[in-house]
Scaffold this motif. Structure first.
Motif, mmCIF file in Angstrom:
data_model
loop_
_atom_site.group_PDB
_atom_site.id
_atom_site.type_symbol
_atom_site.label_atom_id
_atom_site.label_comp_id
_atom_site.label_asym_id
_atom_site.label_seq_id
_atom_site.Cartn_x
_atom_site.Cartn_y
_atom_site.Cartn_z
ATOM 1 N N ASP A 1 0.830 -1.201 0.000
ATOM 2 C CA ASP A 1 0.000 0.000 0.000
ATOM 3 C C ASP A 1 0.869 1.257 0.000
ATOM 4 O OD1 ASP A 1 -2.481 1.260 -0.018
ATOM 5 O OD2 ASP A 1 -2.353 1.631 2.143
ATOM 6 N N ARG B 1 2.378 1.708 -3.443
ATOM 7 C CA ARG B 1 1.381 2.213 -4.393
ATOM 8 C C ARG B 1 1.157 3.708 -4.195
ATOM 9 N NH1 ARG B 1 -3.611 3.533 -3.869
ATOM 10 N NH2 ARG B 1 -3.789 2.621 -1.817
ATOM 11 N N ARG B 2 1.056 4.136 -2.928
ATOM 12 C CA ARG B 2 0.860 5.561 -2.651
ATOM 13 C C ARG B 2 2.063 6.388 -3.110
ATOM 14 N NH1 ARG B 2 -2.773 8.019 0.273
ATOM 15 N NH2 ARG B 2 -1.257 9.381 1.253
ATOM 16 N N ARG B 3 3.271 5.874 -2.915
ATOM 17 C CA ARG B 3 4.469 6.597 -3.377
ATOM 18 C C ARG B 3 4.447 6.751 -4.890
ATOM 19 N NH1 ARG B 3 7.204 3.674 0.551
ATOM 20 N NH2 ARG B 3 7.858 2.126 -0.956
ATOM 21 N N GLU C 1 1.751 6.738 -6.845
ATOM 22 C CA GLU C 1 0.697 7.677 -7.211
ATOM 23 C C GLU C 1 1.137 9.117 -6.978
ATOM 24 O OE1 GLU C 1 -2.773 6.643 -5.000
ATOM 25 O OE2 GLU C 1 -3.127 4.816 -6.156
ATOM 26 N N ARG C 2 1.771 9.380 -5.836
ATOM 27 C CA ARG C 2 2.225 10.736 -5.525
ATOM 28 C C ARG C 2 3.294 11.201 -6.515
ATOM 29 N NH1 ARG C 2 0.920 12.665 -0.281
ATOM 30 N NH2 ARG C 2 2.847 13.872 -0.255
#
Length: 84
Positions: A6, A9-11, A13-14
């Motif tokens: 998770d 994935r957030r890294r 997306e950012r």
């Protein structure tokens, strides 16, 4: 999904948002389509996300309150220049 997956994935997306944001020189239509794809759980680099057919609307507050907020709001500070 594990916490490390998770976080990865957030890294990702950012990083995509930082690279494609219109304030940083990206195309607003591509950014809007990619952001919609991210929110839908798809990859922002999918062919449907790259279509330039997306409409982008930018709203800016008007009136005395907005004017006062812009006038008295926080300022961006640049570091002082050093003389050589």
């Amino acid at each position: 999904m594990t916490p490390s997956d998770d976080a990865a994935r957030r890294r990702a997306e950012r990083a995509w948002v930082r690279e494609h944001h219109p304030d940083r020189g990206g195309d607003p239509a591509v950014f809007a389509a990619g952001l919609a794809a991210l929110r839908a759980g798809r990859s922002p680099d999918a062919p449907a996300a790259r279509s330039a057919g997306a409409r982008v609307t930018v709203l800016r507050a008007r009136g005395p309150r907005a004017w006062l907020r812009r006038l008295l709001g926080p300022r961006r500070r640049t570091p002082p220049r050093t003389l050589r």
